[in-house]
Scaffold this active site. Sequence first.
Site, PDB file in Angstrom:
ATOM      1  N   ASP A 185      14.706  -0.946  -1.383  1.00  0.00           N
ATOM      2  CA  ASP A 185      15.542  -1.297  -0.236  1.00  0.00           C
ATOM      3  C   ASP A 185      16.523  -2.391  -0.685  1.00  0.00           C
ATOM      4  O   ASP A 185      17.501  -2.083  -1.356  1.00  0.00           O
ATOM      5  CB  ASP A 185      14.592  -1.738   0.896  1.00  0.00           C
ATOM      6  CG  ASP A 185      15.259  -1.981   2.220  1.00  0.00           C
ATOM      7  OD1 ASP A 185      16.216  -1.259   2.547  1.00  0.00           O
ATOM      8  OD2 ASP A 185      14.840  -2.884   2.948  1.00  0.00           O
ATOM      9  N   GLU A 226       6.826   2.604  -7.010  1.00  0.00           N
ATOM     10  CA  GLU A 226       7.191   2.030  -5.701  1.00  0.00           C
ATOM     11  C   GLU A 226       7.539   3.157  -4.736  1.00  0.00           C
ATOM     12  O   GLU A 226       8.112   4.180  -5.143  1.00  0.00           O
ATOM     13  CB  GLU A 226       8.424   1.135  -5.874  1.00  0.00           C
ATOM     14  CG  GLU A 226       8.141  -0.349  -5.836  1.00  0.00           C
ATOM     15  CD  GLU A 226       7.923  -0.899  -4.433  1.00  0.00           C
ATOM     16  OE1 GLU A 226       7.154  -0.307  -3.644  1.00  0.00           O
ATOM     17  OE2 GLU A 226       8.511  -1.937  -4.135  1.00  0.00           O
ATOM     18  N   ASP A 227       7.211   2.931  -3.474  1.00  0.00           N
ATOM     19  CA  ASP A 227       7.561   3.924  -2.463  1.00  0.00           C
ATOM     20  C   ASP A 227       9.059   3.942  -2.191  1.00  0.00           C
ATOM     21  O   ASP A 227       9.685   4.988  -2.153  1.00  0.00           O
ATOM     22  CB  ASP A 227       6.779   3.642  -1.159  1.00  0.00           C
ATOM     23  CG  ASP A 227       6.849   2.172  -0.719  1.00  0.00           C
ATOM     24  OD1 ASP A 227       7.509   1.364  -1.404  1.00  0.00           O
ATOM     25  OD2 ASP A 227       6.232   1.834   0.311  1.00  0.00           O
ATOM     26  N   PHE A 252      15.142   3.489   9.014  1.00  0.00           N
ATOM     27  CA  PHE A 252      13.768   3.075   8.770  1.00  0.00           C
ATOM     28  C   PHE A 252      12.868   4.306   8.719  1.00  0.00           C
ATOM     29  O   PHE A 252      12.810   5.078   9.667  1.00  0.00           O
ATOM     30  CB  PHE A 252      13.284   2.098   9.844  1.00  0.00           C
ATOM     31  CG  PHE A 252      12.016   1.427   9.432  1.00  0.00           C
ATOM     32  CD1 PHE A 252      12.033   0.343   8.572  1.00  0.00           C
ATOM     33  CD2 PHE A 252      10.783   1.905   9.862  1.00  0.00           C
ATOM     34  CE1 PHE A 252      10.851  -0.265   8.152  1.00  0.00           C
ATOM     35  CE2 PHE A 252       9.600   1.311   9.458  1.00  0.00           C
ATOM     36  CZ  PHE A 252       9.639   0.225   8.595  1.00  0.00           C
ATOM     37  N   VAL A 253      12.189   4.472   7.590  1.00  0.00           N
ATOM     38  CA  VAL A 253      11.394   5.682   7.401  1.00  0.00           C
ATOM     39  C   VAL A 253       9.907   5.370   7.317  1.00  0.00           C
ATOM     40  O   VAL A 253       9.503   4.285   6.886  1.00  0.00           O
ATOM     41  CB  VAL A 253      11.845   6.467   6.136  1.00  0.00           C
ATOM     42  CG1 VAL A 253      13.203   7.103   6.348  1.00  0.00           C
ATOM     43  CG2 VAL A 253      11.866   5.576   4.901  1.00  0.00           C
ATOM     44  N   LYS A 271       0.821  -1.198   0.000  1.00  0.00           N
ATOM     45  CA  LYS A 271       0.000   0.000   0.000  1.00  0.00           C
ATOM     46  C   LYS A 271       0.865   1.263   0.000  1.00  0.00           C
ATOM     47  O   LYS A 271       0.379   2.360  -0.150  1.00  0.00           O
ATOM     48  CB  LYS A 271      -0.878   0.031   1.262  1.00  0.00           C
ATOM     49  CG  LYS A 271      -1.690  -1.210   1.478  1.00  0.00           C
ATOM     50  CD  LYS A 271      -2.324  -1.177   2.906  1.00  0.00           C
ATOM     51  CE  LYS A 271      -2.779  -2.551   3.286  1.00  0.00           C
ATOM     52  NZ  LYS A 271      -3.050  -2.656   4.723  1.00  0.00           N
ATOM     53  N   GLY A 272       2.151   1.055   0.210  1.00  0.00           N
ATOM     54  CA  GLY A 272       3.054   2.195   0.443  1.00  0.00           C
ATOM     55  C   GLY A 272       3.112   3.220  -0.668  1.00  0.00           C
ATOM     56  O   GLY A 272       3.421   4.392  -0.420  1.00  0.00           O
ATOM     57  N   ASP A 299       4.758   2.814   6.144  1.00  0.00           N
ATOM     58  CA  ASP A 299       4.211   2.520   7.470  1.00  0.00           C
ATOM     59  C   ASP A 299       5.192   1.795   8.380  1.00  0.00           C
ATOM     60  O   ASP A 299       6.212   1.269   7.931  1.00  0.00           O
ATOM     61  CB  ASP A 299       2.989   1.605   7.329  1.00  0.00           C
ATOM     62  CG  ASP A 299       3.396   0.168   6.990  1.00  0.00           C
ATOM     63  OD1 ASP A 299       4.184  -0.018   6.050  1.00  0.00           O
ATOM     64  OD2 ASP A 299       2.943  -0.751   7.695  1.00  0.00           O
ATOM     65  N   ARG A 357       1.298   6.097   7.871  1.00  0.00           N
ATOM     66  CA  ARG A 357       1.203   6.286   6.418  1.00  0.00           C
ATOM     67  C   ARG A 357       0.722   7.689   6.065  1.00  0.00           C
ATOM     68  O   ARG A 357       1.016   8.212   5.003  1.00  0.00           O
ATOM     69  CB  ARG A 357       0.213   5.277   5.810  1.00  0.00           C
ATOM     70  CG  ARG A 357       0.692   3.839   5.803  1.00  0.00           C
ATOM     71  CD  ARG A 357      -0.189   3.011   4.884  1.00  0.00           C
ATOM     72  NE  ARG A 357      -0.061   1.587   5.098  1.00  0.00           N
ATOM     73  CZ  ARG A 357       0.882   0.824   4.551  1.00  0.00           C
ATOM     74  NH1 ARG A 357       1.790   1.353   3.776  1.00  0.00           N
ATOM     75  NH2 ARG A 357       0.915  -0.474   4.789  1.00  0.00           N
TER      76      ARG A 357
HETATM   77  P1  IMP Z   1      12.811  -4.482  -0.871  1.00  0.00           P
HETATM   78  O1  IMP Z   1      12.187  -5.680  -1.511  1.00  0.00           O
HETATM   79  O2  IMP Z   1      13.768  -4.899   0.228  1.00  0.00           O
HETATM   80  O3  IMP Z   1      13.447  -3.524  -1.832  1.00  0.00           O
HETATM   81  O4  IMP Z   1      11.706  -3.754  -0.057  1.00  0.00           O
HETATM   82  C1  IMP Z   1      10.730  -2.994  -0.603  1.00  0.00           C
HETATM   83  C2  IMP Z   1       9.595  -2.832   0.380  1.00  0.00           C
HETATM   84  O5  IMP Z   1      10.040  -2.906   1.736  1.00  0.00           O
HETATM   85  C3  IMP Z   1       8.990  -1.467   0.237  1.00  0.00           C
HETATM   86  O6  IMP Z   1       7.996  -1.454  -0.745  1.00  0.00           O
HETATM   87  C4  IMP Z   1       8.452  -1.210   1.622  1.00  0.00           C
HETATM   88  O7  IMP Z   1       7.162  -1.752   1.744  1.00  0.00           O
HETATM   89  C5  IMP Z   1       9.381  -1.967   2.542  1.00  0.00           C
HETATM   90  N1  IMP Z   1      10.391  -1.087   3.175  1.00  0.00           N
HETATM   91  C6  IMP Z   1      11.715  -1.056   2.956  1.00  0.00           C
HETATM   92  N2  IMP Z   1      12.321  -0.117   3.696  1.00  0.00           N
HETATM   93  C7  IMP Z   1      11.344   0.474   4.401  1.00  0.00           C
HETATM   94  C8  IMP Z   1      11.335   1.573   5.336  1.00  0.00           C
HETATM   95  O8  IMP Z   1      12.355   2.191   5.687  1.00  0.00           O
HETATM   96  N3  IMP Z   1      10.121   1.909   5.841  1.00  0.00           N
HETATM   97  C9  IMP Z   1       8.967   1.270   5.499  1.00  0.00           C
HETATM   98  N4  IMP Z   1       8.932   0.256   4.615  1.00  0.00           N
HETATM   99  C10 IMP Z   1      10.113  -0.129   4.073  1.00  0.00           C
END
Ligand code: IMP
Length: 217
Positions: free
Chosen positions: A136, A132-133, A185-186, A76-77, A192, A198
């Site tokens: 990571d 994408e929000d 962590f944001v 949902k981000g 969220d 959010r």
């Molecule tokens: P990835 O697959 O590790 O790149 O993660 C992507 C997803 O992890 C994002 O769409 C977020 O939902 C979540 N995520 C990664 N870092 C954060 C953060 O700092 N705060 C909140 N959600 C995060």
Amino acid sequence: MSCLRMGWSNFRFREKPAVGKIRSQRKTKEQEGHRPGEALRVLISHARIRAKVVEMAREIRRDFPDDTLHLIGVLKGSILFLADLARALGGEVSFDFLGVSSYGKGTDSTGEVKLTKDLDVGIEGRTVLIVEDILDTGLTLKYLLKLFEERKPKHLRVAVLLDKVERRITDVKADYTGFAIPNEFVVGYGLDFDERYRNLPDVCVLQLGSRGKTKNE
Ligand code: IMP
């Protein structure tokens, strides 16, 4: 006071204190979170986000001036980012959403990405923009790119608002990136922690405990 019980306008934080008021305003840069022991520090103000989203939209439209852009929001981000980006894009735009899970209730990725909601319509022949929000580890995006490439879109591009570059463990890259951010962590602007925060207009670092430890530590 709980941030939820503060008025929307009080919910903003000053990013750059005026000269001469630095000492007193430092306090306003950190605010209590929703629960005891949680604190928020503004990393990117809503004004900066707004300006960046407009800039990103211009760049995307420049690359695809005549196409209907099919925006795919990762729930949902990404929804606040997608809503602002769509309004800034102009021209023809359509939306779809999909759900993936990579994070559970905590903050560390399980490393496993699962589709929890597929798209409503096919993407074959469309100009697709994954929205994408935050990028990571890159595992979610890698999974989505593979999934969507198999569905034969005309173009497949990726827009992310935030990029935690040093956390990456895959070789994926976004085509359009808002802000590179440190490994913290944001929350806010769609992001969220356990479904909370959010609705913050700014992107904030979530700090836990009295020592200002962040969720990523
Ligand atoms: P990835 O697959 O590790 O790149 O993660 C992507 C997803 O992890 C994002 O769409 C977020 O939902 C979540 N995520 C990664 N870092 C954060 C953060 O700092 N705060 C909140 N959600 C995060």
